[in-house]
Design an enzyme around this catalytic site. Structure first.
Site, mmCIF file in Angstrom:
data_model
loop_
_atom_site.group_PDB
_atom_site.id
_atom_site.type_symbol
_atom_site.label_atom_id
_atom_site.label_comp_id
_atom_site.label_asym_id
_atom_site.label_seq_id
_atom_site.Cartn_x
_atom_site.Cartn_y
_atom_site.Cartn_z
ATOM 1 N N LYS A 178 0.826 -1.204 0.000
ATOM 2 C CA LYS A 178 0.000 0.000 0.000
ATOM 3 C C LYS A 178 0.861 1.255 0.000
ATOM 4 O O LYS A 178 0.626 2.183 -0.774
ATOM 5 C CB LYS A 178 -0.931 0.005 1.219
ATOM 6 N N ASP A 194 -6.707 0.971 1.079
ATOM 7 C CA ASP A 194 -6.749 1.015 2.530
ATOM 8 C C ASP A 194 -8.141 0.605 3.002
ATOM 9 O O ASP A 194 -8.967 0.135 2.208
ATOM 10 C CB ASP A 194 -6.361 2.407 3.042
#
Length: 214
Positions: free
Chosen positions: A124, A142
């Site tokens: 991420k 997320d």
């Protein structure tokens, strides 16, 4: 498993997002690629607002890997102790700074694999850096994007990697660059976890979520 929206509905959703805000921006403060890496790494299990408050003075004195090493772990902790898990994050920031100095001449690499090899940098974080700094259409999934993608039907998947793949597969390419910012902002401020603000949602009529708030 939630239903996946069709092409025409997804295109209309992102057309509306684009009309509302043509160039969405990430909310983490940074001055270069290195400070962006640090900010994103510090933001795990913390709010962007909290990270920005902690890094406001930090980045004035430590905006390169070498300056961060000169500051040292204790000096870094003094700036970020208001952030959750600050001790472990400080260790990772010092370690990644040393690797950048020793292996990359102090520059942040722009491949996902190289970024993910840095301590405290996962997929991420790597995707955020690739997208925000190098403007590559990487999709950083997320909790906000995961929730919004599945709830709305824009990008359905059982885990973050599956949702990332669904975004890449289903969102038209002309929206890919800003897709993750539109989704994260929508998930953060409108499609919130407990009581989504469906009455203020500009895609309410297209969303598959069945328990819409009045």
């Amino acid at each position: 498993m939630p239903r996946q929206l069709n092409y025409h509905s997804i295109r209309e959703i992102f057309t509306r997002f684009q009309t509302a805000e043509a160039s969405p921006k990430g909310e983490l403060d940074h001055v270069n690629a290195y400070t962006l890496v640090v900010a994103v790494a510090l933001s795990a299990q913390a709010t962007d607002k909290g990270v920005n408050k902690a890094t406001r003075e930090l980045f004035k004195i430590a905006d390169t890997p070498q300056k961060m090493l000169d500051l040292g772990e204790d000096g870094l902790i003094a700036h970020i102790k208001t952030i959750g898990l600050y001790r472990n994050k400080a260790k990772n920031v010092i370690k990644l700074s040393r690797i950048l100095v020793e292996d990359y001449d102090g520059e942040v690499p722009n491949s996902r694999a190289a970024l993910q090899s840095l301590p405290g940098v996962g997929r991420k974080t790597a995707n955020v850096v690739l997208n925000m700094w190098w403007r590559y259409p990487a999709q950083a999934v997320d909790t906000h994007i995961f929730r919004f993608g599945n709830r709305s039907g824009v990008a359905v998947g059982k885990d973050v990697v599956a949702v990332e793949r669904a975004i890449e597969d289903n969102i038209p390419v002309d929206f890919q660059l800003h897709a993750h910012h539109w989704m994260i902002l929508h998930g953060r401020y409108t499609c919130v976890a407990r009581k989504p603000k469906c009455n203020a949602c500009l895609i309410r009529d297209l969303c598959y979520y069945e328990d819409k708030t009045p």
